[in-house]
Structures are given as C-alpha cells and as structure tokens.
Scaffold this active site. Structure first.
Site: not given
Ligand code: NAD
Length: 264
Positions: A146, A159
């Site tokens: 990401s 995350y």
C-alpha cells in the site's frame, strides 16, 4: 480474447472474492492463467465467480476457503494447490483488512488480526510457494502492500506496520531469489474504491455530515493528488507486467500506483 503470457501457469490470489484481489485474478486469467480463488463470501456467489471466470477466459479455476490468519489452513490450501494444479507459479498476496483507531485505543485483537492477515500470511505463502518455484526456476510473487507501506497515516498503526513489514519481506525474498527465475515485488496502491475503503468513506460521511460523494472527495483530497481512485483493473495491468519477461530484473521493488500520494 485471452492472451497467452501465463498460459498453463497457475496463480493463487489470496482474498480474491472481492475488490483488488478479484481485479488481479481477472487480469491474470485474461493472460491465460488458471486461478485459485480464496477469500470469504457467499458460497453461491463464489461458485458463480469461479465458473464465470473460467468461461470468460477459457482457464481452469478453483476455490479454497483458507483463513489467511491461520498457518495450518494456509498449509492445507497449498496441499490443495499441489494436488489440483501441481503447484503455484504466480502468488499474489492480497488478502487484507483494516481498522482505524489511535494507538492507545487500538483493540489488541484487531492489531493481532491485521498483522496475521496482512503480513504473516505472506510469510507462510511465500515459504510454501518457493520450493516449487525454485524447482521450475520460474515464479512471480506479488505482494499487495500500500502507499501505507511507504508512508504513515494517523489512526492506522497496525495497517501501516503490517504494510511496511510486507515491503521488508518483499526485499528479503527478492534478494534470496535474485539469481533465479523467481521475482518478488510489492505493489503499493493509493485509495481504490473497494469495500475496505467504502467503510472509511461511510465513517467519514457519518462523522462530518457529508454525502457519500462528498466523503469520497474529502478522503481523496487528503491524500491522493489526482483526486481519482486507482482501479483494480489498473493494478491488474501492473501485475501482468510484473509477470512478463520484460520485468525479470524488476526485483524487490515497492511500486506505488497512487495518484501521486507518496510523491508529496
Ligand atoms: P476488500 O475488503 O475488497 O477485499 C479483501 C479480500 O480479502 C476479500 O476477498 C476478503 O474475503 C479477503 N479476506 C479478508 N480476511 C481474510 C482472511 N482472514 N482469509 C482469507 N481472505 C480474507 O479489500 P481490498 O481493498 O480489495 O484490499 C485488498 C488488498 O489491497 C489488501 O491487502 C489491502 O490492504 C490492499 N490495499 C487496498 C487499498 C484500497 O484503497 N482499497 C489500498 C492499498 C492497499
């Protein structure tokens, strides 16, 4: 029409019943790869997805419901893949979840789940895929990291930690396979409008009294200079490139496709 870059090869895409994983699976199938779907969802809908993909692209498809937070289930998935297709040539580590809260309020069980699904599962799939790929001297491992594998955002500790970890695992795997026909790279998307991001849009709309469209624009305005979502199809195109011969010296890269997010 099906192209033939991956004809006769088998791709496992974890978390491919939805969103980006589904886009990846379709792009790889369009290049002729047989697909092993994985992820949660309605059994009937998953069976439909499997048969529709097989029919549209003329490939074989299978599904395994392994929970990617559990090492033993990942091992069962690999035994299934070996039995059904002989092994996995393209591994896309895509399954992932999100939870947003400040560090001091972050539920411990959510932290553990995010690290297990978004990071540790890729260690297990990689260690299980590599012996087969090394034997064939060809393989492609693509880790869905990401923009949060490259930079942080408040509220996303688990995350961001998992995605930075995944970029680290990508580099080490690439180094350990550097003199083989196996490559390992990470793709780092910005915001893609999938169920994972729609949840964040909904939270924002509720909190700030915005419409769905206004909340989407606000989310993008915070981070993504293009003001547009990245699409699963665009990410699938990058995955196909990483599978091509032209990409054989692309090793250990964390390639952002993020509307300019990390250029800031
Ligand atoms: P999504 O929620 O649409 O899909 C997630 C998939 O993972 C689903 O198929 C789900 O069933 C599966 N999954 C969840 N937990 C699982 C488990 N324990 N075992 C097996 N499968 C499981 O999400 P998405 O947005 O498509 O995200 C896919 C990946 O892309 C994730 O790793 C995510 O972190 C990453 N990513 C997403 C975005 C974005 O903006 N959507 C941006 C950057 C990176």
């Amino acid at each position: 029409m099906t192209a033939s870059l991956l004809k006769g090869k088998t791709a496992l895409v974890t978390g491919s019943t939805s969103g980006i994983g589904l886009g990846m699976a379709r792009s790889l199938a369009a290049e002729g790869a047989n697909i092993i779907f994985n992820g949660f969802g309605d059994t009937h809908e998953i069976a439909q997805l499997q048969s529709a993909t097989a029919k549209e692209f003329g490939v074989q498809t299978a599904y395994h419901n392994a929970d990617m937070s559990k090492a033993s289930e990942i091992e069962t998935l690999f035994a299934f893949a070996a039995d059904r297709f002989g092994g996995i040539d393209v591994l896309v580590n895509n399954a992932g979840i999100q939870h947003v809260a400040n560090v001091e309020d972050f539920p411990v069980d959510k932290w553990d789940a995010i690290i297990a699904i978004n990071l540790t599962s890729a260690f297990h799939t990689t260690r299980l895929a590599l012996p087969y790929m090394r034997k064939k001297n060809w393989g492609r491992i693509i880790n869905l990291a990401s923009a949060h594998g490259l930079v942080g955002s408040a509220g996303k500790s688990a995350y961001v930690a998992a995605k930075h970890g995944l970029v680290g695992l990508t580099k080490v795997t690439a180094l350990e396979t550097a003199q083989t026909g196996v490559t390992c790279n990470a793709i780092c998307p910005g915001f893609v409008l999938t169920p994972l991001v729609q949840k964040q849009v909904d939270t924002r709309a509720l909190k700030e009294g915005l419409t769905n469209d206004e909340a989407k624009k606000a989310l993008l305005a915070d981070k993504q200079p293009s003001g547009e979502f990245v699409t699963p199809e665009e990410l699938g195109g990058l995955a196909v490139f990483l599978c091509s011969d032209a990409a054989k010296q692309v090793r250990g890269v964390a390639w952002n496709m993020d509307g300019g997010w990390v250029a800031q």
